[in-house]
Design a protein around this motif. Structure first.
Motif, PDB file in Angstrom:
ATOM      1  N   PRO A  61     -25.510  -4.982  18.448  1.00 24.39           N
ATOM      2  CA  PRO A  61     -26.317  -4.166  19.360  1.00 24.39           C
ATOM      3  C   PRO A  61     -26.956  -5.046  20.441  1.00 24.39           C
ATOM      4  O   PRO A  61     -27.467  -6.121  20.143  1.00 24.39           O
ATOM      5  N   VAL A  62     -26.883  -4.590  21.695  1.00 24.25           N
ATOM      6  CA  VAL A  62     -27.444  -5.363  22.807  1.00 24.25           C
ATOM      7  C   VAL A  62     -28.285  -4.472  23.710  1.00 24.25           C
ATOM      8  O   VAL A  62     -28.117  -3.253  23.749  1.00 24.25           O
ATOM      9  N   LYS A  63     -29.197  -5.120  24.415  1.00 28.23           N
ATOM     10  CA  LYS A  63     -30.012  -4.446  25.429  1.00 28.23           C
ATOM     11  C   LYS A  63     -30.305  -5.473  26.510  1.00 28.23           C
ATOM     12  O   LYS A  63     -29.988  -6.666  26.374  1.00 28.23           O
ATOM     13  N   LEU A  64     -30.931  -5.014  27.584  1.00 25.68           N
ATOM     14  CA  LEU A  64     -31.330  -5.938  28.639  1.00 25.68           C
ATOM     15  C   LEU A  64     -32.447  -6.840  28.146  1.00 25.68           C
ATOM     16  O   LEU A  64     -33.314  -6.407  27.385  1.00 25.68           O
ATOM     17  N   ALA A  65     -32.427  -8.073  28.591  1.00 26.98           N
ATOM     18  CA  ALA A  65     -33.521  -8.986  28.283  1.00 26.98           C
ATOM     19  C   ALA A  65     -34.784  -8.468  28.965  1.00 26.98           C
ATOM     20  O   ALA A  65     -34.726  -7.783  29.997  1.00 26.98           O
ATOM     21  N   SER A  66     -35.909  -8.785  28.396  1.00 24.15           N
ATOM     22  CA  SER A  66     -37.193  -8.344  28.942  1.00 24.15           C
ATOM     23  C   SER A  66     -37.321  -8.761  30.403  1.00 24.15           C
ATOM     24  O   SER A  66     -37.152  -9.924  30.739  1.00 24.15           O
ATOM     25  N   GLY A  67     -37.598  -7.787  31.252  1.00 18.71           N
ATOM     26  CA  GLY A  67     -37.761  -8.055  32.674  1.00 18.71           C
ATOM     27  C   GLY A  67     -36.456  -8.259  33.417  1.00 18.71           C
ATOM     28  O   GLY A  67     -36.451  -8.571  34.602  1.00 18.71           O
ATOM     29  N   GLY A  68     -35.328  -8.086  32.731  1.00 13.58           N
ATOM     30  CA  GLY A  68     -34.021  -8.309  33.346  1.00 13.58           C
ATOM     31  C   GLY A  68     -33.583  -7.149  34.215  1.00 13.58           C
ATOM     32  O   GLY A  68     -34.051  -6.024  34.084  1.00 13.58           O
ATOM     33  N   SER A  69     -32.645  -7.448  35.102  1.00 16.61           N
ATOM     34  CA  SER A  69     -32.061  -6.436  35.977  1.00 16.61           C
ATOM     35  C   SER A  69     -30.900  -5.744  35.276  1.00 16.61           C
ATOM     36  O   SER A  69     -30.325  -6.281  34.333  1.00 16.61           O
ATOM     37  N   SER A  70     -30.533  -4.594  35.767  1.00 16.74           N
ATOM     38  CA  SER A  70     -29.407  -3.843  35.211  1.00 16.74           C
ATOM     39  C   SER A  70     -28.139  -4.687  35.244  1.00 16.74           C
ATOM     40  O   SER A  70     -27.959  -5.528  36.116  1.00 16.74           O
ATOM     41  N   VAL A  71     -27.236  -4.431  34.271  1.00 12.54           N
ATOM     42  CA  VAL A  71     -26.000  -5.196  34.157  1.00 12.54           C
ATOM     43  C   VAL A  71     -24.819  -4.234  34.150  1.00 12.54           C
ATOM     44  O   VAL A  71     -24.788  -3.278  33.383  1.00 12.54           O
ATOM     45  N   ASN A  72     -23.840  -4.507  35.013  1.00 15.55           N
ATOM     46  CA  ASN A  72     -22.616  -3.731  35.063  1.00 15.55           C
ATOM     47  C   ASN A  72     -21.710  -4.179  33.914  1.00 15.55           C
ATOM     48  O   ASN A  72     -21.336  -5.349  33.835  1.00 15.55           O
ATOM     49  N   LEU A  73     -21.345  -3.268  33.023  1.00 21.30           N
ATOM     50  CA  LEU A  73     -20.545  -3.593  31.847  1.00 21.30           C
ATOM     51  C   LEU A  73     -19.066  -3.247  32.015  1.00 21.30           C
ATOM     52  O   LEU A  73     -18.312  -3.283  31.041  1.00 21.30           O
ATOM     53  N   ASN A  74     -18.615  -2.928  33.209  1.00 17.25           N
ATOM     54  CA  ASN A  74     -17.208  -2.625  33.440  1.00 17.25           C
ATOM     55  C   ASN A  74     -16.354  -3.859  33.177  1.00 17.25           C
ATOM     56  O   ASN A  74     -16.808  -4.996  33.354  1.00 17.25           O
TER      57      ASN A  74
END
Length: 170
Positions: free
Chosen positions: A31-44
């Protein structure tokens, strides 16, 4: 500064689906999520790569794609959808292992039904192992999730004895 910090972080327990009598893992779920304070990540698949290493194999990119057509509450349903999409040849949870080691990503929480992981959303990286590449007790597996911005997320686990069908990898 943004390029040196990781964009993703592990968001809970890493688990696996084990084959008890064979003593091997069929699939691993991270399971993964954005790091605290991180910007959105494109997973394509065009912007992300997943390297995989074990005691016996090394791949530069096993990433097949992301399931964006809904929310998946368990690994079995996500693997069924990955098979239907043609990314894996078999569902490793309910059938035999696929003919190639592949990784897919699916969402547990996706607020806008796209392939971009935003704050508050949760995704899972599932690695389905080919039959002859399944890790067993005392093997070390390592995956690197290479994202468009930020440092790669490295996941490394030592495989315990496989005594149940759900294996806790910490």
């Amino acid at each position: 500064m943004e390029e040196s910090s990781s964009a993703l972080e592990i968001a809970g327990k890493v688990t696996g689906s084990g084959h008890v009598t064979g003593g091997k893992l069929n699939v691993t779920a991270v399971p993964v999520k954005l790091a605290s304070g991180g910007s959105s990540v494109n997973l394509n698949s065009g912007t992300l790569a997943i390297k995989y290493y074990s005691n016996t194999v090394q791949y530069d990119n096993i990433y097949a794609g992301i399931l964006t057509n809904g929310i998946y509450t368990n690994l079995t349903s996500a693997m069924t959808a990955a098979k239907a999409a043609g990314w894996i040849s078999q569902n490793p949870v309910t059938e035999n292992n696929p003919n190639a080691t592949k990784a897919i990503i699916y969402f547990g929480v996706n607020r806008n039904n796209n392939a971009i992981l935003d704050q508050g959303e949760h995704a899972t990286i599932a690695i389905a192992y080919a039959n002859n590449e399944r890790p067993q007790a005392l093997d070390t597996i390592k995956a690197e999730v290479i994202v468009p911005t930020g440092s790669p997320l490295t996941i490394e686990r030592l495989i315990p004895n496989i005594t149940t069908s759900v294996v806790d990898l910490g």
